[in-house]
Scaffold this active site. Sequence first.
Site, short mmCIF file in Angstrom:
data_model
loop_
_atom_site.label_atom_id
_atom_site.label_comp_id
_atom_site.label_asym_id
_atom_site.label_seq_id
_atom_site.Cartn_x
_atom_site.Cartn_y
_atom_site.Cartn_z
N HIS A 203 1.04 -1.33 -0.09
CA HIS A 203 -0.26 0.07 0.12
C HIS A 203 0.95 1.37 -0.06
CE1 HIS A 203 0.94 -0.08 4.50
NE2 HIS A 203 0.66 1.16 4.47
C1 UD1 Z 1 -2.11 5.54 6.03
C2 UD1 Z 1 -0.54 6.06 6.69
C3 UD1 Z 1 0.42 4.88 6.51
C4 UD1 Z 1 -0.20 3.59 7.22
C5 UD1 Z 1 -1.54 3.12 6.24
C6 UD1 Z 1 -2.00 1.92 6.79
C7 UD1 Z 1 -0.23 8.38 6.52
C8 UD1 Z 1 0.43 9.33 5.98
N1 UD1 Z 1 -0.29 7.15 6.09
O1 UD1 Z 1 -1.82 5.51 4.72
O2 UD1 Z 1 1.55 5.09 7.45
O3 UD1 Z 1 0.65 2.66 6.74
O4 UD1 Z 1 -2.26 4.33 6.73
O5 UD1 Z 1 -3.46 1.80 6.08
O6 UD1 Z 1 -0.94 8.56 7.53
N2 UD1 Z 1 -8.90 5.02 1.74
C9 UD1 Z 1 -10.25 4.38 1.86
N3 UD1 Z 1 -11.01 3.89 3.02
C10 UD1 Z 1 -10.21 4.22 4.17
C11 UD1 Z 1 -8.94 4.79 4.05
C12 UD1 Z 1 -8.32 5.04 3.03
O7 UD1 Z 1 -10.85 3.93 0.65
O8 UD1 Z 1 -10.91 3.81 5.17
C13 UD1 Z 1 -8.41 5.08 0.53
C14 UD1 Z 1 -8.74 6.54 -0.04
O9 UD1 Z 1 -8.82 6.53 -1.25
C15 UD1 Z 1 -7.38 7.46 0.37
C16 UD1 Z 1 -6.39 6.31 0.17
O10 UD1 Z 1 -6.98 5.12 0.61
O11 UD1 Z 1 -7.45 8.52 -0.31
C17 UD1 Z 1 -5.23 6.69 1.15
O12 UD1 Z 1 -5.73 6.78 2.62
P1 UD1 Z 1 -4.69 7.68 3.50
O13 UD1 Z 1 -5.32 7.81 5.05
O14 UD1 Z 1 -4.39 8.99 3.02
O15 UD1 Z 1 -3.60 6.75 3.83
P2 UD1 Z 1 -3.18 5.36 3.69
O16 UD1 Z 1 -2.52 5.15 2.25
O17 UD1 Z 1 -4.03 4.47 4.11
#
Ligand code: UD1
Length: 367
Positions: A203
């Site tokens: 991821h």
């Molecule tokens: C975040 C953390 C990362 C951790 C990861 C575990 C930061 C900078 N990154 O990354 O350190 O390893 O979580 O998962 O804080 N999304 C969904 N549903 C959700 C959450 C996210 O669809 O419940 C999708 C969205 O498109 C979003 C993307 O995932 O834009 C990224 O989510 P985000 O919370 O920005 O970062 P992660 O990649 O999950």
Amino acid sequence: MTQVLCIVGARPNFMKIAPIMTAFQTSGISAKLVHTGQHYDEAMNDRFFSDLGIRAPDYHLEVGSGSHANQTAEVMKRFEPVMLEENPSAVLVVGDVNSTIACALVASKLNVPVVHVEAGLRSYDRGMPEEINRVLTDQISSLLFTTERSALENLKREGIDESSVHFVGNVMIDSLHRNLVRAVPAGHTLGGNSDQYALLTLHRPSNVDDKSVLASLLEAVDEISRSLPVVFPMHPRTSAKVESFGLHGLLKNLHVLPPAGYLEMLGLMKSARLVMTDSGGIQEETTALGVPCLTLRENTERPITLHEGTNTLIGVDTNALKKAVSEILATGGKAGRVPEYWDGRAAERIAQVMKDWLPASMEREVA
Ligand code: UD1
């Protein structure tokens, strides 16, 4: 009066906060839970609360996704009124996600001491958003709890006073110890009895946001799946990228699952022949379980998993990946040993330190 506001936001925070909340309760430290809502999908969020037996948050900020600046700013804007209402003696943050730095910054600007659990880990890769969050959170924390001894050296190098750092072990491994007996057997999740599979998680933006990097990793995994079935619980960020890059074809031989719950994931890790991952937490969990781990990153902020545990750094070199998998299949891979203080009692140690520290820090505030 609330002594400590504990913060969670994203999936890797939940297994860290669960044992801390329990230890606080046992030690008579009054704590409330704030969920920023950085992760919000049922599979990324609610399920972990039920799997880990975490009580419902006292505050839910419902921040959701966004650019780094947007997400961080939104957490800050919504957390400040909670601080003003609760006026806690300390704010406790875990890990390195955007919610961690956002809440730490709000607290420190209000002169409320910040406690950072999992302090001092460094990848020395500033291109990684989490590294910025780690360095900055540690700089504004008054009490720092570390998971491995190397973290203290990193903190000293950044000018942090040794007396504020306590080596307590790994709270994520507390959760693992507590829940392993409840792990969902892999056969149940996979609909069969096989323990002959590799587990894949992917991821990190550096692996999934670039089409050619993601395609080459998935091509290598596709090849590996011909000698060892590959189980792939897919993060929503990764699903979205596979979709937009049109890479579905590379998944056809893999056993793709939606994001796994905590108890499912424990079961899948425990029985895997090997794990391929770019997660931070999984490097530690596989070390604790004694399962070989191949990390699809150029560096790790958790070096003890390399030196003492079962972890090997692969980067995105797909030939190295295929070779490492063949070696594990032939030899069983690195055996490793469980690091010091990864014994299921880290949260107890944190509560012990905080019981003495909280009254002293309140006196300092009054003075
Ligand atoms: C975040 C953390 C990362 C951790 C990861 C575990 C930061 C900078 N990154 O990354 O350190 O390893 O979580 O998962 O804080 N999304 C969904 N549903 C959700 C959450 C996210 O669809 O419940 C999708 C969205 O498109 C979003 C993307 O995932 O834009 C990224 O989510 P985000 O919370 O920005 O970062 P992660 O990649 O999950």
